[in-house]
Design a protein around this motif. Structure first.
Motif, PDB file in Angstrom:
ATOM      1  N   GLU A  55       0.870  -1.170   0.000  1.00  5.50           N
ATOM      2  CA  GLU A  55       0.000   0.000   0.000  1.00  5.50           C
ATOM      3  C   GLU A  55       0.906   1.218   0.000  1.00  5.50           C
ATOM      4  N   GLU A  56       0.370   2.356  -0.485  1.00  8.72           N
ATOM      5  CA  GLU A  56       1.193   3.550  -0.656  1.00  8.72           C
ATOM      6  C   GLU A  56       0.482   4.792  -0.117  1.00  8.72           C
ATOM      7  N   VAL A  57       1.295   5.761   0.279  1.00 11.89           N
ATOM      8  CA  VAL A  57       0.820   7.100   0.616  1.00 11.89           C
ATOM      9  C   VAL A  57       1.664   8.067  -0.194  1.00 11.89           C
ATOM     10  N   TYR A  58       1.005   8.993  -0.898  1.00 13.93           N
ATOM     11  CA  TYR A  58       1.700  10.054  -1.630  1.00 13.93           C
ATOM     12  C   TYR A  58       1.452  11.364  -0.887  1.00 13.93           C
ATOM     13  N   VAL A  59       2.503  12.134  -0.665  1.00 14.68           N
ATOM     14  CA  VAL A  59       2.394  13.474  -0.098  1.00 14.68           C
ATOM     15  C   VAL A  59       2.860  14.425  -1.199  1.00 14.68           C
ATOM     16  N   VAL A  60       1.927  15.205  -1.742  1.00 16.48           N
ATOM     17  CA  VAL A  60       2.228  16.096  -2.862  1.00 16.48           C
ATOM     18  C   VAL A  60       2.916  17.338  -2.313  1.00 16.48           C
ATOM     19  N   THR A  61       4.118  17.619  -2.844  1.00 21.98           N
ATOM     20  CA  THR A  61       4.923  18.734  -2.331  1.00 21.98           C
ATOM     21  C   THR A  61       5.047  19.888  -3.316  1.00 21.98           C
ATOM     22  N   GLY A  62       4.626  19.685  -4.577  1.00 23.48           N
ATOM     23  CA  GLY A  62       4.713  20.759  -5.559  1.00 23.48           C
ATOM     24  C   GLY A  62       3.914  20.451  -6.809  1.00 23.48           C
ATOM     25  N   GLY A  63       3.487  21.494  -7.497  1.00 24.60           N
ATOM     26  CA  GLY A  63       2.767  21.336  -8.752  1.00 24.60           C
ATOM     27  C   GLY A  63       1.311  20.922  -8.577  1.00 24.60           C
ATOM     28  N   LYS A  64       0.685  20.635  -9.710  1.00 21.80           N
ATOM     29  CA  LYS A  64      -0.711  20.201  -9.739  1.00 21.80           C
ATOM     30  C   LYS A  64      -0.852  19.102 -10.773  1.00 21.80           C
ATOM     31  N   GLY A  65      -1.868  18.296 -10.602  1.00 23.56           N
ATOM     32  CA  GLY A  65      -2.109  17.239 -11.567  1.00 23.56           C
ATOM     33  C   GLY A  65      -3.336  16.447 -11.210  1.00 23.56           C
ATOM     34  N   THR A  66      -3.385  15.249 -11.762  1.00 18.76           N
ATOM     35  CA  THR A  66      -4.489  14.335 -11.472  1.00 18.76           C
ATOM     36  C   THR A  66      -3.915  12.987 -11.085  1.00 18.76           C
ATOM     37  N   GLU A 101       5.399  17.165  -7.948  1.00 13.27           N
ATOM     38  CA  GLU A 101       6.370  16.489  -7.100  1.00 13.27           C
ATOM     39  C   GLU A 101       5.654  15.896  -5.898  1.00 13.27           C
ATOM     40  N   TYR A 102       6.069  14.682  -5.561  1.00 16.48           N
ATOM     41  CA  TYR A 102       5.482  14.053  -4.382  1.00 16.48           C
ATOM     42  C   TYR A 102       6.447  13.048  -3.780  1.00 16.48           C
ATOM     43  N   ILE A 103       6.195  12.759  -2.523  1.00 19.32           N
ATOM     44  CA  ILE A 103       6.928  11.715  -1.824  1.00 19.32           C
ATOM     45  C   ILE A 103       6.000  10.531  -1.700  1.00 19.32           C
ATOM     46  N   CYS A 104       6.476   9.385  -2.124  1.00 18.29           N
ATOM     47  CA  CYS A 104       5.719   8.142  -2.055  1.00 18.29           C
ATOM     48  C   CYS A 104       6.321   7.283  -0.957  1.00 18.29           C
TER      49      CYS A 104
END
Length: 120
Positions: A55-66, A101-104
């Motif tokens: 299982e994963e957790v993403y923490v978005v640190t920059g930018g935008k997207g889907t 940008e994100y940390i997974c």
């Protein structure tokens, strides 16, 4: 005692930082976790897929997207956190001028612990 030790790593100084991303918590560094810094350029997407063993957790640190989660597309931006259970189809796409940008952080719940339990 296990070879696993606490540490501090500066992501921006690690090999691979200037590319798509860098793994900063490798399998040998922790018991059941890995962690990656990911950078997706405008108009680009990550590989689509799912994991039956993590299982994963993403923490978005920059930018935008889907992010496509199963059959739903959700907007994401800096400050968002995304949880992805096992067996959930997912794909990230950047739609901002700046990179998304994100940390997974991922774990393998079925992986046996590397440390022996201590009973007190």
């Amino acid at each position: 005692m296990s070879g696993i030790q606490p540490f501090v790593k500066r992501i921006s100084e690690m090999e691979g930082y200037e590319k798509e991303g860098v793994t900063f918590l490798e399998e040998a560094d922790a018991e059941t976790l890995s962690a990656n810094y990911v950078r997706v350029q405008r108009g680009q997407s990550t590989s689509a897929g799912y994991h039956d063993d993590e299982e994963e957790v993403y923490v978005v640190t920059g930018g935008k997207g889907t992010i496509m989660l199963a059959d739903r597309i959700r907007e994401v931006q800096a400050g968002d956190m995304v949880y992805i259970p096992r067996n959930t189809f997912h794909q990230v796409t950047c739609n901002s001028v700046e990179p998304l940008e994100y940390i997974c952080v991922a774990n393998w719940p079925d992986r046996p612990a590397k440390l022996q339990p201590i009973h007190r």
